[in-house]
Scaffold this active site. Sequence first.
Site, short mmCIF file in Angstrom:
data_model
loop_
_atom_site.label_atom_id
_atom_site.label_comp_id
_atom_site.label_asym_id
_atom_site.label_seq_id
_atom_site.Cartn_x
_atom_site.Cartn_y
_atom_site.Cartn_z
N SER A 21 0.85 -1.19 0.00
CA SER A 21 0.00 0.00 0.00
C SER A 21 0.89 1.25 0.00
O SER A 21 2.06 1.17 -0.36
CB SER A 21 -0.93 -0.04 1.22
OG SER A 21 -1.91 0.97 1.14
N ASN A 22 0.35 2.38 0.40
CA ASN A 22 1.15 3.61 0.45
C ASN A 22 0.66 4.47 1.62
O ASN A 22 -0.25 4.07 2.34
CB ASN A 22 1.05 4.36 -0.89
CG ASN A 22 -0.38 4.72 -1.22
OD1 ASN A 22 -1.02 5.51 -0.53
ND2 ASN A 22 -0.92 4.10 -2.27
#
Length: 217
Positions: A21-22
Site C-alpha cells: 500500500s502507500n
Amino acid sequence: MKILITAGPTREPIDPVRFISNRSSGKMGYALARAFRRLNHEVLLISGPTHIDVPDLVDFIPVETAEEMYHAVSQMISRADVAIFCAAVADYTMKEIAPQKIKKTGDSLTLVMQKTKDILGSARSVHGFAGYLVGFAAETENLEQQARDKLQRKDCDMIIANDVSQQGIGFDASDNEVMIIEAHENTILPRDSKEHIAHHLAAMITEKAIRKNIASA
Ligand code: PMT
C-alpha cells in the site's frame, strides 16, 4: 451538481495476511468531500481504507484494491458532473496472490507484479466521461512539467499537483500546498490546512465546471 471523488490508498494483497500500500491517509480527499457537501453538491466518495469517518450526507463506496476502485468508478462515473481523482492508487498489483501465507524460506523474495488499470486515464477514453475532470499529481521532481504532461495525456480539465518530497505536506500530513494546472494557466495555493485548500478548490472547481457545462450545453 453530482461530484464523484476518489480518496485514500489502495491495498494490493500479496498473500492472505500481507499487502502492498502507500502512506495516503485520505485526509485530502475527505476534506474535498466535506467542502463540496458544504456547497450543497451531491457527493459520492469512493475510498480505499482510511481511519477517517465518512462525512455526513455523503454517499460512500468502500474499496480495497485498485481493481475494486476501477470497478466502482466504472459503475458510477456516468452519473457525475465532476470527477476528482485524489486517491493514491497502486500502479502495480501482484500477478498472482499466494493462496497461503508465504513462508520465510530463502534470503530474498521476488514478487512479480503487473500494472493496474489507470482509473483517471480511463475516464474519458473508456467511459466517455464528458464532465469536468480533475486529476491529482503526486510528484517528487519537475512538478509543473509532470503535471502538465498528465493534464494532456489523461485529457483532464485540471490537475492538482503536490510536491510529495516536501516535509509537512502531501501524504499523511494535515497541510498541503498545491499547484493548479489548467490548459492556459497555473495557480498556486500556498501551504495551508487541507481543509482550507479543499474549500478553495471546491469553490474554484464548481465555478469552472458550471462554465464548462453551460458552454457544452
Ligand atoms: O491522502 P492524503 O494523506 O491526504 O494525501 C493526499 C495525496 C498526496 C494522496 C493527494 O494529494 C494526491 O496527490 N493524490 C494522488 C496520488 C497519486 O497517486 O498520484 P499519481 O501522480 O501517482 O497519479 C496521478 C493521478 O492518476 C491521480 O489522480 C491518481 O488518482 C490517478 N491514478 C493513478 C494510478 C491509477 N492506477 N489510477 C489512477 O486513477
